[in-house]
Write a protein that holds these residues in place. Structure first.
Motif, PDB file in Angstrom:
ATOM      1  N   LEU A  27       0.856  -1.134   0.177  1.00 29.33           N
ATOM      2  CA  LEU A  27       0.056   0.006   0.123  1.00 29.33           C
ATOM      3  C   LEU A  27       0.995   1.408   0.035  1.00 29.33           C
ATOM      4  O   LEU A  27       0.657   2.200  -0.781  1.00 29.33           O
ATOM      5  CB  LEU A  27      -0.814   0.008   1.248  1.00 29.33           C
ATOM      6  N   PHE A  28       1.899   1.158   0.652  1.00 28.42           N
ATOM      7  CA  PHE A  28       2.787   2.363   0.727  1.00 28.42           C
ATOM      8  C   PHE A  28       3.692   2.516  -0.715  1.00 28.42           C
ATOM      9  O   PHE A  28       3.638   3.418  -0.968  1.00 28.42           O
ATOM     10  CB  PHE A  28       3.902   2.150   1.728  1.00 28.42           C
ATOM     11  N   GLY A  30       2.115   1.638  -3.268  1.00 28.42           N
ATOM     12  CA  GLY A  30       1.127   2.367  -4.285  1.00 28.42           C
ATOM     13  C   GLY A  30       0.823   3.815  -4.075  1.00 28.42           C
ATOM     14  O   GLY A  30       0.682   4.619  -5.150  1.00 28.42           O
ATOM     15  N   ALA A  32       3.317   5.848  -2.997  1.00 32.02           N
ATOM     16  CA  ALA A  32       4.140   6.720  -3.614  1.00 32.02           C
ATOM     17  C   ALA A  32       4.050   6.660  -5.136  1.00 32.02           C
ATOM     18  O   ALA A  32       4.345   7.988  -5.610  1.00 32.02           O
ATOM     19  CB  ALA A  32       5.544   5.945  -3.155  1.00 32.02           C
ATOM     20  N   VAL A  33       3.956   5.489  -5.741  1.00 31.21           N
ATOM     21  CA  VAL A  33       3.683   5.589  -7.083  1.00 31.21           C
ATOM     22  C   VAL A  33       2.298   6.871  -7.525  1.00 31.21           C
ATOM     23  O   VAL A  33       2.446   7.681  -8.175  1.00 31.21           O
ATOM     24  CB  VAL A  33       3.076   4.199  -7.862  1.00 31.21           C
ATOM     25  N   ALA A  34       1.227   6.833  -6.749  1.00 32.20           N
ATOM     26  CA  ALA A  34       0.181   7.635  -6.860  1.00 32.20           C
ATOM     27  C   ALA A  34       0.667   9.235  -6.895  1.00 32.20           C
ATOM     28  O   ALA A  34       0.186   9.944  -7.729  1.00 32.20           O
ATOM     29  CB  ALA A  34      -0.987   7.244  -6.375  1.00 32.20           C
ATOM     30  N   ARG A  35       1.376   9.253  -5.838  1.00 34.44           N
ATOM     31  CA  ARG A  35       2.060  10.525  -5.417  1.00 34.44           C
ATOM     32  C   ARG A  35       2.734  11.106  -6.490  1.00 34.44           C
ATOM     33  O   ARG A  35       2.668  12.280  -6.839  1.00 34.44           O
ATOM     34  CB  ARG A  35       2.620  10.612  -4.288  1.00 34.44           C
ATOM     35  N   HIS A 113     -13.935  12.333   1.658  1.00 31.08           N
ATOM     36  CA  HIS A 113     -14.338  10.929   1.921  1.00 31.08           C
ATOM     37  C   HIS A 113     -13.414  10.014   0.893  1.00 31.08           C
ATOM     38  O   HIS A 113     -12.416  10.634   0.372  1.00 31.08           O
ATOM     39  CB  HIS A 113     -15.769  10.880   1.508  1.00 31.08           C
ATOM     40  N   LEU A 114     -13.555   9.102   0.940  1.00 32.78           N
ATOM     41  CA  LEU A 114     -12.730   7.864   0.256  1.00 32.78           C
ATOM     42  C   LEU A 114     -12.828   8.146  -1.148  1.00 32.78           C
ATOM     43  O   LEU A 114     -11.665   7.770  -2.015  1.00 32.78           O
ATOM     44  CB  LEU A 114     -13.370   6.627   0.730  1.00 32.78           C
ATOM     45  N   GLY A 115     -13.993   8.852  -1.597  1.00 31.56           N
ATOM     46  CA  GLY A 115     -13.739   9.078  -3.193  1.00 31.56           C
ATOM     47  C   GLY A 115     -13.477  10.392  -3.556  1.00 31.56           C
ATOM     48  O   GLY A 115     -13.590  10.752  -4.480  1.00 31.56           O
ATOM     49  N   MET A 121      -8.447   9.185  -0.945  1.00 32.09           N
ATOM     50  CA  MET A 121      -8.550   7.368  -0.946  1.00 32.09           C
ATOM     51  C   MET A 121      -7.356   6.782  -0.193  1.00 32.09           C
ATOM     52  O   MET A 121      -7.764   5.853   0.620  1.00 32.09           O
ATOM     53  CB  MET A 121      -8.653   7.027  -2.493  1.00 32.09           C
ATOM     54  N   PHE A 122      -6.221   7.186  -0.507  1.00 34.41           N
ATOM     55  CA  PHE A 122      -5.310   6.614   0.269  1.00 34.41           C
ATOM     56  C   PHE A 122      -5.289   6.878   1.811  1.00 34.41           C
ATOM     57  O   PHE A 122      -5.001   6.059   2.798  1.00 34.41           O
ATOM     58  CB  PHE A 122      -3.745   6.896  -0.370  1.00 34.41           C
ATOM     59  N   PHE A 125      -8.049   4.930   3.394  1.00 28.23           N
ATOM     60  CA  PHE A 125      -8.040   3.410   3.585  1.00 28.23           C
ATOM     61  C   PHE A 125      -6.781   3.233   4.282  1.00 28.23           C
ATOM     62  O   PHE A 125      -6.943   2.281   5.486  1.00 28.23           O
ATOM     63  CB  PHE A 125      -7.944   2.910   2.058  1.00 28.23           C
ATOM     64  N   PHE A 128      -7.609   4.239   8.113  1.00 28.85           N
ATOM     65  CA  PHE A 128      -8.745   3.298   8.489  1.00 28.85           C
ATOM     66  C   PHE A 128      -8.398   1.891   8.725  1.00 28.85           C
ATOM     67  O   PHE A 128      -8.687   1.292   9.804  1.00 28.85           O
ATOM     68  CB  PHE A 128     -10.041   3.632   7.737  1.00 28.85           C
ATOM     69  N   PHE A 129      -7.633   1.473   7.630  1.00 28.63           N
ATOM     70  CA  PHE A 129      -7.326  -0.094   7.972  1.00 28.63           C
ATOM     71  C   PHE A 129      -6.273  -0.166   8.988  1.00 28.63           C
ATOM     72  O   PHE A 129      -6.404  -1.029   9.967  1.00 28.63           O
ATOM     73  CB  PHE A 129      -6.321  -0.219   6.526  1.00 28.63           C
TER      74      PHE A 129
END
Lengths: 186, 76, 469, 149
Positions: A27-28, A30, A32-35, A113-115, A121-122, A125, A128-129
């Motif tokens: 997830l981390f 992910g 970093a990639v999205a960022r 919110h999540l969306g 989103m990150f 999630f 909260f996870f």
């Protein structure tokens, strides 16, 4: 004199810990990639967070982890005060829980919110996870504290104690990476 | 243990305080702090210092791998 | 056979194998239709043949699971089955309903079948794998509940082993999730979202519990390793399966309407889905290495080890190949999906059912130590023929899929080949797949032939086994 | 280096892990269904014709050969974007195309894949066209990669 090498806690818990660490690591990555694809959104999103609350959460988890660690050592050596330390750890960790809930309330009130976007989103999630892991950890601490309250016995269940403690430290460890990634790096 | 706790607190607070003071380019410091904190939690709190070596290194490798992956993946 | 009532498993296994043969026959028809498009048209159009192929698969695996359950639950619980009569009645109900459904597919066209079975009262038909008429779906639910009651009562009144607990949990989940088959809203996205609750949460969720339990039971029997050791590994493996597989459902939510976060969650969690399968390989081989007895049923042991390896390859490796969202964007719905589907179903579920059949059938036929050496040799030939053929089918379909993606999906709009033009270009792979399919049928014939050979394995000498350990 | 590995701990992880992830999955499903989906699946555009079209789709087992949003059999073309591919995004054009196509089946070209003649009524073709048009407008994260599907 060297003690024989010894893995604290149950092998099953360590397999779980490795799996959980792998999930968080992915997830981390992910994150970093999205960022990298959209730094502006991430910077803007980060500006909406409350680093003060984040810092307080981190400190509460660290202190709780310290209490759990000393409780475990004490328990193994048959010292008193294990239960007290565990209760204290639980109490201290509530600062994290409340802080997180407060921040969720704030952000949700501000319409996030999540969306909302990739950052949130990150954010939602990941935190909260992790939050759910803390809640589970608090349940474990509660169970251990109640167990440790009973008078000294020869057949102390150090396996349960160490397993629970290691799970708790794993939750702490994840947050130590999560907090700077989300809140600090600008 | 109490020393470990102190170091952990300092390592956590330091980047935040510096960032609040308006300093730029803190990323290397932040990542270094992650590594130090993870090291301490795994070795001291989880007590893997005394664990079989493969277990110790398996868990110790996590934080450096995350930091490295974040650097590579993020192109930072 | 320790308990007389275990024998109710026999008709389940036999019928399962008959349906298996039917499934492969229709698989060959499909394989031929891929290259000779009008083969058997209009008598058996492709959609009918495919429906028969996939529905037979599901139904025969359910028969296999039920047989396995009737076999091992009484033995594990150390008690007779609650009601052998109910088990026999339900067998005939299920067998007749299943046969009628297949005959329905083949004898009238699908729209007529829908009208005949009053599908408009509760429309559930016409969705992939859930093509059965609503009445059949209700029948499956009723049979499943009766079955669950029967084995549930048996398990509860006897010894509660981990194998039984995990198996019962899996079966319970199977029945509960089946109820989503009855939910069919007009909103296609909603329909698909909950359709996956049946399909994914079956094959990548509760079925893995069933598979794990059967595998654990077999390993206890064949290796003589302490039950305690096997059971705790079983727990850890299925825990991993659920931890990765439940949120892993997200890899099916990429392109059917749900929000973008599933792209990330589906990718991350399904990246871990090979893990439980990998652990299963290590587990199976380790237990065999630590075995305390040399069971004379070598064929069953081969099936058990083969299951773990092929499930890891098919479900784990081939699943991971195209599960990450950026890859899946191009491969979704291509022949790569078909490749993965074939090997995963064969490796995980076909082989686990054949494993328990290989172990239990000889015992039910009065050969407690397995079939004769000749029969076992023949069964092992069947194993290799079928397994290697399936490897080839998977490789050829993967080749077809890669080429399909390359020609049809990757280029920009103007340059991409159309679907049908692409199909023509990859026909060679389909021919090779058909040949591999024919070899698979050959393997199946050899395998079934091994049942005709008489004789049994001799009782093993005790010392030999002890010396090995 | 003795490692302790107990059945009770393994069981706790199995039970705890399953409950944890089932609840998380349900929470995500709630968010998907209640918050996100109404914005993405154009449910307000589901007319009676669209609903009827889905029934026609199901009653004739179209998914037995075609894929829709990538799911189904892989024997015949993807149809979630056929409205754009064959209709150019125009309702009337697509309706005319679909009607003519359904009438012309099967082609009976030797050796070619054949699509059965389903004998659909005019109204059923209309409904099917409406269903496929609605489907093409679901926000499916921009899948498929190109118009060929």
């Amino acid at each position: 004199m060297t003690r024989p090498r010894y893995l604290p806690g149950d092998l099953a818990v360590w397999l779980l810990i490795l799996a959980e660490l792998a999930v968080f690591a992915l997830l981390f990555v992910g994150f970093a990639v999205a960022r990298a694809f959209d730094p502006a959104t991430f910077a803007a999103g980060r500006a909406e967070l409350h680093p003060g609350v984040g810092l307080a959460s981190t400190l509460s988890l660290i202190v709780a982890s310290y209490l759990v660690a000393t409780a475990t050592v004490g328990y193994r050596r048959g010292r008193d005060g294990t239960a007290v330390r565990l209760w204290l750890a639980l109490l201290v960790s509530l600062a994290y829980t409340l802080g997180k809930l407060w921040e969720y309330g704030q952000l949700y009130g501000a319409g996030y919110h999540l969306g909302s976007d990739t950052f949130f989103m990150f954010y939602f999630f990941l935190t909260f996870f992790h939050f759910l892991h803390v809640v589970v950890g608090q349940g474990v601490l509660l169970a251990l504290a109640r167990k440790a309250r009973r008078p000294w016995q020869d057949d102390r269940d150090t396996n349960a104690m160490e397993s629970g403690a290691c799970y708790w430290h794993m939750v702490d460890l994840v947050w130590l990476a999560l907090f700077p990634l989300l809140y600090v790096v600008a | 243990m109490i020393l470990t706790l102190m170091i952990l607190i300092v390592c956590t607070a330091l980047p935040v305080l510096l960032a609040n003071a308006g300093l730029q380019g803190l990323l290397p410091l932040v990542l270094a702090m992650i590594l130090i904190k993870a090291w301490l939690v795994v070795d001291r709190f989880m007590e893997l210092r005394h664990a079989p070596r493969h277990w110790r290194w398996a868990v110790q490798a996590w934080a450096p791998m995350v930091v490295l992956a974040v650097i590579v993946a993020g192109g930072w | 056979m320790k308990y007389q009532s275990q024998a109710v498993a026999k008709p389940y296994f036999i019928f399962a194998l008959i349906l298996f043969a039917g499934q492969i026959l229709f698989g060959l028809i499909l394989g031929l239709q891929y290259v000779v498009g009008d083969f058997l048209f209009p008598e058996i159009p492709f959609n009918v043949a495919r429906m028969v192929h996939t529905n037979l698969l599901i139904v025969w695996l359910l028969f296999g699971f039920m047989g396995a359950t009737y076999w091992l639950v009484p033995e594990e619980a150390q008690t007779e089955l609650h009601s052998p009569l109910l088990a026999k009645v339900l067998f005939w109900v299920f067998a007749v309903a299943g046969t009628l459904t297949i005959l329905g597919y083949l004898s009238v066209d699908y729209a007529t079948l829908a009208d005949l079975t009053y599908n408009n009262l509760l429309p559930t038909m016409g969705r992939e794998f859930l093509e059965q008429p609503t009445i059949t779906k209700i029948g499956i639910a009723v049979v499943a509940v009766g079955f669950l009651y029967n084995v549930g009562v048996t398990a509860l009144k006897g010894r509660k082993t981990v194998v039984n607990i995990v198996l019962m949990t899996g079966l319970f989940g199977l029945v509960v999730l089946w109820l989503f088959a009855f939910y069919n809203p007009s909103n296609l996205t909603l329909d698909k979202y909950f359709w996956w609750f049946v399909v994914h949460l079956w094959v990548e969720g509760v079925w893995e519990l069933i598979m794990g339990a059967i595998l654990a039971y077999i390993l206890i029997k064949l290796t003589g390793v302490d039950r305690e050791v096997i059971e705790k590994w079983l727990y850890v493996i299925i825990a991993m399966a659920l931890i990765s597989g439940i949120i892993g459902t997200g890899h099916h939510f990429f392109w059917i309407g749900p929000p973008e976060y599933w792209l990330w969650l589906g990718s991350v969690f399904s990246a871990l889905e090979p893990l439980p399968f990998f652990m299963m390989v290590l587990f199976a081989f380790n237990m065999v290495k630590r075995r305390r007895r040399n069971h004379p049923n070598k064929a069953a042991l081969l099936w058990a080890l083969g299951t773990s390896v092929m499930a890891f390859l098919g479900a784990g490796v081939w699943g991971f190949l195209h599960t990450l969202a950026p890859v899946n964007y191009y491969t979704h719905g291509s022949q790569i999906t078909a490749a993965h589907g074939h090997m995963a179903f064969y490796g995980a579920y076909v082989m686990i059912v054949l494993t328990i059949i290989s172990y239990a059938m000889p015992i039910m036929r009065g050969r407690p130590y397995g079939n004769s050496a000749t029969a076992q040799a023949m069964e092992i030939w069947g194993f290799w023929l079928m397994t290697l053929s399936m490897v080839c089918i998977t490789l050829f379909l993967t080749g077809a899929g890669v080429l399909q993606v390359w020609l049809q999906r990757m280029p920009d709009a103007g340059e991409a080949l159309s679907f049908m033009a692409t199909q023509d270009r990859i026909a060679l792979f389909y021919w090779m797949r058909l040949v591999a399919g024919a070899f698979f049928m050959g393997g199946l014939v050899v395998y079934l032939g091994s049942f005709l050979i008489k004789g049994e394995a001799p009782e093993p000498a005790l010392e030999g086994a002890a010396a090995r350990a | 280096m003795a490692e302790r590995f107990t059945k009770s701990m393994a069981r706790n992880i199995y039970l705890g892990g399953s409950v944890f992830f089932v609840l998380l999955f349900l929470a995500l499903t709630l968010d998907t269904q209640v918050r996100a989906m109404p914005e993405r699946d154009n449910r307000e555009l589901i007319t009676e014709a669209v609903a009827k079209g889905k029934e026609v789709w199901e009653h004739n087992n179209c998914v037995g050969c075609h894929t829709i949003m990538g799911e189904g059999a892989y024997f015949a073309p993807e149809l979630a974007n056929v409205f754009d591919r064959r209709g150019g995004g125009d309702s009337a054009t697509f309706r005319a195309y679909l009607g003519a196509w359904m009438k012309a089946m099967p082609t009976k070209v030797p050796g070619r894949r054949q699509m059965p003649q389903f004998n659909l009524t005019e109204k059923e073709v209309d409904a099917l066209a409406a269903f496929l048009e609605w489907t093409s407008k679901i926000d499916d994260n921009n899948w498929p990669p190109n118009i060929e599907g």
